[in-house]
Scaffold this active site. Structure first.
Site, PDB file in Angstrom:
ATOM      1  N   ALA A 124      26.146  44.981  68.293  1.00  0.00           N
ATOM      2  CA  ALA A 124      24.777  45.462  68.108  1.00  0.00           C
ATOM      3  C   ALA A 124      24.225  46.191  69.324  1.00  0.00           C
ATOM      4  O   ALA A 124      23.047  46.512  69.349  1.00  0.00           O
ATOM      5  CB  ALA A 124      23.883  44.279  67.755  1.00  0.00           C
ATOM      6  N   ASN A 192      25.640  37.242  70.916  1.00  0.00           N
ATOM      7  CA  ASN A 192      27.076  37.462  71.140  1.00  0.00           C
ATOM      8  C   ASN A 192      27.271  38.718  71.986  1.00  0.00           C
ATOM      9  O   ASN A 192      28.257  38.859  72.706  1.00  0.00           O
ATOM     10  CB  ASN A 192      27.807  37.620  69.809  1.00  0.00           C
ATOM     11  CG  ASN A 192      27.996  36.292  69.120  1.00  0.00           C
ATOM     12  OD1 ASN A 192      28.870  35.511  69.470  1.00  0.00           O
ATOM     13  ND2 ASN A 192      27.143  36.000  68.139  1.00  0.00           N
ATOM     14  N   HIS A 222      17.692  45.552  71.821  1.00  0.00           N
ATOM     15  CA  HIS A 222      18.530  45.154  72.966  1.00  0.00           C
ATOM     16  C   HIS A 222      18.416  46.228  74.040  1.00  0.00           C
ATOM     17  O   HIS A 222      18.699  47.402  73.777  1.00  0.00           O
ATOM     18  CB  HIS A 222      20.003  45.041  72.562  1.00  0.00           C
ATOM     19  CG  HIS A 222      20.267  44.037  71.490  1.00  0.00           C
ATOM     20  ND1 HIS A 222      20.191  42.672  71.694  1.00  0.00           N
ATOM     21  CD2 HIS A 222      20.625  44.194  70.198  1.00  0.00           C
ATOM     22  CE1 HIS A 222      20.483  42.049  70.565  1.00  0.00           C
ATOM     23  NE2 HIS A 222      20.741  42.942  69.637  1.00  0.00           N
TER      24      HIS A 222
HETATM   25  N1  LIG Z   1      29.095  40.875  68.500  1.00  0.00           N
HETATM   26  C1  LIG Z   1      27.920  41.202  67.995  1.00  0.00           C
HETATM   27  O1  LIG Z   1      27.278  42.174  68.397  1.00  0.00           O
HETATM   28  C2  LIG Z   1      27.353  40.419  66.880  1.00  0.00           C
HETATM   29  C3  LIG Z   1      27.935  39.247  66.478  1.00  0.00           C
HETATM   30  N2  LIG Z   1      27.423  38.550  65.419  1.00  0.00           N
HETATM   31  C4  LIG Z   1      28.130  37.339  65.024  1.00  0.00           C
HETATM   32  O2  LIG Z   1      29.094  37.701  64.043  1.00  0.00           O
HETATM   33  C5  LIG Z   1      29.319  36.604  63.148  1.00  0.00           C
HETATM   34  C6  LIG Z   1      29.118  37.060  61.697  1.00  0.00           C
HETATM   35  O3  LIG Z   1      27.792  37.510  61.531  1.00  0.00           O
HETATM   36  P1  LIG Z   1      27.136  37.633  60.078  1.00  0.00           P
HETATM   37  O4  LIG Z   1      28.094  38.275  59.160  1.00  0.00           O
HETATM   38  O5  LIG Z   1      25.809  38.205  60.271  1.00  0.00           O
HETATM   39  O6  LIG Z   1      26.980  36.103  59.716  1.00  0.00           O
HETATM   40  P2  LIG Z   1      26.697  35.476  58.252  1.00  0.00           P
HETATM   41  O7  LIG Z   1      26.108  34.141  58.527  1.00  0.00           O
HETATM   42  O8  LIG Z   1      25.969  36.439  57.415  1.00  0.00           O
HETATM   43  O9  LIG Z   1      28.156  35.308  57.659  1.00  0.00           O
HETATM   44  C7  LIG Z   1      29.119  34.448  58.219  1.00  0.00           C
HETATM   45  C8  LIG Z   1      30.031  33.977  57.093  1.00  0.00           C
HETATM   46  O10 LIG Z   1      31.125  33.291  57.679  1.00  0.00           O
HETATM   47  C9  LIG Z   1      31.313  32.050  56.993  1.00  0.00           C
HETATM   48  N3  LIG Z   1      31.798  31.083  57.967  1.00  0.00           N
HETATM   49  C10 LIG Z   1      31.176  30.659  59.086  1.00  0.00           C
HETATM   50  N4  LIG Z   1      31.956  29.794  59.755  1.00  0.00           N
HETATM   51  C11 LIG Z   1      33.094  29.665  59.030  1.00  0.00           C
HETATM   52  C12 LIG Z   1      34.286  28.900  59.204  1.00  0.00           C
HETATM   53  N5  LIG Z   1      34.461  28.093  60.257  1.00  0.00           N
HETATM   54  N6  LIG Z   1      35.254  28.999  58.252  1.00  0.00           N
HETATM   55  C13 LIG Z   1      35.074  29.822  57.187  1.00  0.00           C
HETATM   56  N7  LIG Z   1      33.977  30.560  56.962  1.00  0.00           N
HETATM   57  C14 LIG Z   1      32.994  30.492  57.891  1.00  0.00           C
HETATM   58  C15 LIG Z   1      29.945  31.673  56.427  1.00  0.00           C
HETATM   59  O11 LIG Z   1      30.098  30.892  55.268  1.00  0.00           O
HETATM   60  C16 LIG Z   1      29.328  33.033  56.128  1.00  0.00           C
HETATM   61  O12 LIG Z   1      29.569  33.458  54.804  1.00  0.00           O
HETATM   62  C17 LIG Z   1      28.338  35.510  63.581  1.00  0.00           C
HETATM   63  O13 LIG Z   1      28.985  34.629  64.457  1.00  0.00           O
HETATM   64  C18 LIG Z   1      27.268  36.280  64.334  1.00  0.00           C
HETATM   65  O14 LIG Z   1      26.568  35.500  65.255  1.00  0.00           O
HETATM   66  C19 LIG Z   1      26.350  39.012  64.716  1.00  0.00           C
HETATM   67  C20 LIG Z   1      25.736  40.172  65.094  1.00  0.00           C
HETATM   68  C21 LIG Z   1      26.148  40.934  66.234  1.00  0.00           C
HETATM   69  O1  LIG Z   2      22.920  41.645  65.783  1.00  0.00           O
HETATM   70  C1  LIG Z   2      22.292  41.515  66.830  1.00  0.00           C
HETATM   71  O2  LIG Z   2      21.211  42.066  67.075  1.00  0.00           O
HETATM   72  C2  LIG Z   2      22.886  40.714  67.939  1.00  0.00           C
HETATM   73  C3  LIG Z   2      23.393  39.420  67.525  1.00  0.00           C
HETATM   74  O3  LIG Z   2      22.970  38.827  66.555  1.00  0.00           O
HETATM   75  C4  LIG Z   2      24.437  38.820  68.365  1.00  0.00           C
HETATM   76  O4  LIG Z   2      24.841  39.438  69.361  1.00  0.00           O
HETATM   77  O5  LIG Z   2      24.868  37.709  68.048  1.00  0.00           O
END
Ligand SMILES: NC(=O)C1=CN([C@@H]2O[C@H](COP(=O)(O)OP(=O)(O)OC[C@H]3O[C@@H](n4cnc5c(N)ncnc54)[C@H](O)[C@@H]3O)[C@@H](O)[C@H]2O)C=CC1
Ligand SMILES: O=C([O-])CC(=O)C(=O)O
Length: 271
Positions: A124, A192, A222
């Site tokens: 992000a 993250n 951000h």
């Molecule tokens: N690197 C970055 O910039 C960002 C990272 N993230 C992270 O990315 C990940 C995914 O984000 P979203 O898709 O928005 O989350 P979300 O909550 O919409 O989807 C996550 C999915 O993974 C499944 N899940 C979670 N833990 C699990 C496990 N141990 N085994 C099997 N399934 C599992 C859940 O049931 C859910 O359907 C999160 O950890 C979030 O914090 C989110 C936004 C930005």
């Molecule tokens: O999507 C975003 O704005 C950032 C976020 O949630 C993450 O880094 O975990």
């Protein structure tokens, strides 16, 4: 064609699967997994051209070339070592898990031993390319300020442990100031991005993070400032939240899609 497994089919996983399904990335969506059956049902309803197998990680890695983790920091502990031991590449979105130095070091060692790649997309934030370039010389400081609507911070361990009443926040309020190492544990679903910055720059114990709740916002903001031998830069992104998960910015899903495209394409642009 590269065979892909997607682990976690929420906001990011679903967008990624839809992009592969559309045929524009040039990879095959071979398998998916989510611990919630409904997420898999919802996902499959949105796919028009592919019908990926549902495989747990141990089975998934026997069939794919690359696994994309987009589930949770906790899932990283299971997905990353299993994938690398099977000599598959892995893309990690829940990068915050790597504040655990032992996990980061082990991941590096297993990847090297097995000739695998571990990809951390920009997610992000904007500016990881500049930080990566700048880190070829000395970096003096890296600061991240994240502003989100209080609703997007719900359930974070820091909020729960400190009994913070998010509904009572009526104006822009600084909730947290500290190092990335603490921030990613305190707000595992919100910053993250602080982990990606730390890995690309000066590490989890030197990267400064400020988290601000702002009820006036409809976007996730951000702001990054980097100072180093190269000079200094600041970036600011105002992200539209993902429709199904306000904690997550839509740009994070687009970043996973573009990273996958970069892996598959012969031409790579950017640092
Ligand atoms: N690197 C970055 O910039 C960002 C990272 N993230 C992270 O990315 C990940 C995914 O984000 P979203 O898709 O928005 O989350 P979300 O909550 O919409 O989807 C996550 C999915 O993974 C499944 N899940 C979670 N833990 C699990 C496990 N141990 N085994 C099997 N399934 C599992 C859940 O049931 C859910 O359907 C999160 O950890 C979030 O914090 C989110 C936004 C930005
Ligand atoms: O999507 C975003 O704005 C950032 C976020 O949630 C993450 O880094 O975990």
């Amino acid at each position: 064609m590269l065979k892909i497994g997607v682990f976690g089919c929420g906001a990011i996983g679903t967008e990624l699967c839809k992009a592969i399904d559309s045929g524009h990335i040039g990879v095959e969506l071979y398998a998916v997994y989510d611990r919630h059956e409904q997420s898999l049902i919802d996902l499959k309803e949105q796919l028009k051209n592919t019908d990926p197998k549902v495989l747990e990680i141990v089975e998934m890695v026997k069939h794919v070339d690359l696994v994309v983790e987009c589930a949770s920091q906790q899932a990283v502990y299971e997905v990353v070592p299993t994938t690398l031991h099977a000599k598959c590449d892995v893309m990690v979105i829940s990068v915050g898990a790597f504040a655990d130095k032992k996990l980061l070091d082990t991941t590096f060692d297993i990847a090297k031993e097995n000739g695998c790649k571990v990809y951390f997309p920009s997610g992000a934030i904007v500016g990881l390319d500049g930080l990566t370039s700048a880190s070829a010389a000395s970096i003096y400081s890296v600061t991240l300020t994240t502003q989100k609507h209080p609703r997007s911070l719900e359930g974070a361990p820091y909020i729960v442990q400190n009994n913070i009443d998010l509904d009572s926040i009526k104006g822009k309020t600084v909730l947290f100031e500290g190092m990335a190492s603490e921030a990613v544990k305190a707000f595992p679903a919100n910053v993250n991005v602080a982990a990606s910055l730390s890995i690309a720059g000066i590490g989890f114990d030197k990267t400064k993070v400020k988290i601000v709740a702002n009820p006036a916002l409809t976007r996730n903001i951000h702001e990054i400032t980097v100072e180093g031998e190269f000079g200094m830069f600041t970036t600011r992104v105002e992200n539209v939240p993902a429709p199904t998960n306000p904690k997550t910015s839509y740009l994070a899903a687009l970043s996973a899609i573009s990273t996958l495209k970069k892996i598959a394409d012969p031409i790579k642009v950017g640092t």
